[in-house]
Design a protein around this motif. Structure first.
Motif, short mmCIF file in Angstrom:
data_model
loop_
_atom_site.label_atom_id
_atom_site.label_comp_id
_atom_site.label_asym_id
_atom_site.label_seq_id
_atom_site.Cartn_x
_atom_site.Cartn_y
_atom_site.Cartn_z
N ASP A 1 1.00 -1.02 -0.10
CA ASP A 1 0.11 -0.02 -0.04
C ASP A 1 0.63 1.17 -0.12
OD1 ASP A 1 -2.49 -1.19 0.12
OD2 ASP A 1 -2.62 -0.92 2.23
N GLU A 2 0.36 2.35 -0.63
CA GLU A 2 1.08 3.47 -0.40
C GLU A 2 0.28 4.57 0.43
OE1 GLU A 2 1.56 7.08 -3.38
OE2 GLU A 2 2.36 5.33 -4.26
N GLU A 3 0.32 4.79 1.47
CA GLU A 3 -0.34 5.81 2.40
C GLU A 3 0.19 7.14 2.10
OE1 GLU A 3 1.34 3.15 3.80
OE2 GLU A 3 -0.16 1.68 3.84
N GLN A 4 -1.13 7.85 1.87
CA GLN A 4 -1.10 9.26 1.89
C GLN A 4 -1.90 9.97 2.87
OE1 GLN A 4 -1.24 10.60 -2.13
NE2 GLN A 4 -0.11 9.12 -2.98
N GLY A 5 -1.38 11.23 3.37
CA GLY A 5 -2.57 11.92 3.86
C GLY A 5 -2.68 13.24 3.56
N SER A 6 -3.89 13.70 3.75
CA SER A 6 -4.16 15.08 3.47
C SER A 6 -4.33 15.96 4.46
CB SER A 6 -5.35 15.18 2.40
OG SER A 6 -5.21 14.56 1.27
N PRO A 7 -3.56 16.83 4.74
CA PRO A 7 -3.76 17.57 6.10
C PRO A 7 -5.05 18.18 6.02
CG PRO A 7 -1.72 18.33 5.10
CD PRO A 7 -2.36 17.27 3.87
N GLY A 8 -5.77 18.24 7.25
CA GLY A 8 -6.95 18.98 7.21
C GLY A 8 -7.10 19.64 8.54
N HIS A 9 -8.07 20.33 8.84
CA HIS A 9 -8.32 20.98 10.00
C HIS A 9 -8.88 19.79 11.13
CE1 HIS A 9 -8.34 25.07 8.77
NE2 HIS A 9 -9.04 24.67 7.53
N SER A 10 -8.30 19.90 12.28
CA SER A 10 -8.61 18.93 13.29
C SER A 10 -9.82 18.09 13.00
CB SER A 10 -8.95 19.71 14.75
OG SER A 10 -7.63 20.54 14.80
N PRO A 11 -9.48 16.80 12.47
CA PRO A 11 -10.76 15.88 12.48
C PRO A 11 -11.56 15.64 13.55
CG PRO A 11 -8.72 14.88 11.34
CD PRO A 11 -8.36 16.25 12.17
N HIS A 115 8.71 11.06 8.94
CA HIS A 115 10.15 10.98 8.16
C HIS A 115 10.33 11.76 6.97
CE1 HIS A 115 10.44 7.55 10.85
NE2 HIS A 115 9.15 7.26 10.62
N GLU A 116 10.38 13.15 7.44
CA GLU A 116 10.57 14.28 6.43
C GLU A 116 11.35 13.87 5.03
OE1 GLU A 116 8.72 16.77 5.57
OE2 GLU A 116 7.57 16.68 7.40
N GLU A 117 12.53 13.19 5.53
CA GLU A 117 13.39 13.02 4.35
C GLU A 117 13.15 11.99 3.42
OE1 GLU A 117 14.17 10.36 7.78
OE2 GLU A 117 14.09 12.61 7.71
N ALA A 118 12.36 11.05 3.69
CA ALA A 118 11.82 9.95 3.09
C ALA A 118 10.20 10.38 2.79
CB ALA A 118 11.71 8.49 3.70
N ARG A 119 9.67 11.59 2.97
CA ARG A 119 8.47 11.92 2.87
C ARG A 119 7.25 10.72 3.12
NH1 ARG A 119 6.97 16.13 0.38
NH2 ARG A 119 5.22 15.49 -0.75
N ARG A 120 7.66 10.26 4.25
CA ARG A 120 6.51 9.18 4.77
C ARG A 120 6.39 9.51 6.25
NH1 ARG A 120 4.96 5.42 1.54
NH2 ARG A 120 5.17 3.83 3.20
#
Length: 133
Positions: A1-11, A115-120
């Motif tokens: 799986d490739e997990e991505q997140g979309s930042p949003g206002h406090s869910p 893990h900013e350097e790996a964008r994970r």
């Protein structure tokens, strides 16, 4: 799986009238918590094209498919943070981009490790507590 997140206002489980009023036409959003025939749209990005706050009815133009989706209830819409907004531990996100567990797309989560350097990012789902790496 490739997990991505979309930042949003406090869910949150439900949106109060103050948070719902932040939904404005032209806003970048991601859909979440949709059921039945609408479930495949969970985790999809779009642009809010119509807002009827008084009736809690919204229309979203989906970025990838070009479809216009009618949504009832602001709890199914999460605002996206502007592109380039850094994620940090504790940030609210919408889980999206899963290929092997598509039923989890659109779940609300919180960043627990970066893990900013790996964008994970490691994200824990708010409802189930499941950890995504």
């Amino acid at each position: 799986d490739e997990e991505q997140g979309s930042p949003g206002h406090s869910p949150k489980e439900g949106k109060g009238s103050e948070e719902a009023s932040m939904l404005q036409e032209g806003s970048a959003v991601v859909l979440t918590g949709l059921k039945g025939d609408m479930a495949p749209h969970n985790g999809e990005l779009g642009t809010l094209t119509k807002c009827r706050h008084d009736k809690k009815k919204y229309e979203v133009h989906m970025t990838n498919s070009g479809a216009d989706v009618k949504v009832k209830g602001p709890e199914h819409i999460a605002l996206c943070a502007p592109r380039g907004t850094p994620l940090s531990v504790g940030a609210g996100v919408v889980i999206r981009g899963l290929r092997n567990h598509t039923e989890l797309n659109g779940c609300l989560g919180r960043v627990v490790e970066c893990h900013e350097e790996a964008r994970r990012f490691e994200v824990r789902a708010v409802e189930s507590g499941q950890l995504f790496r």
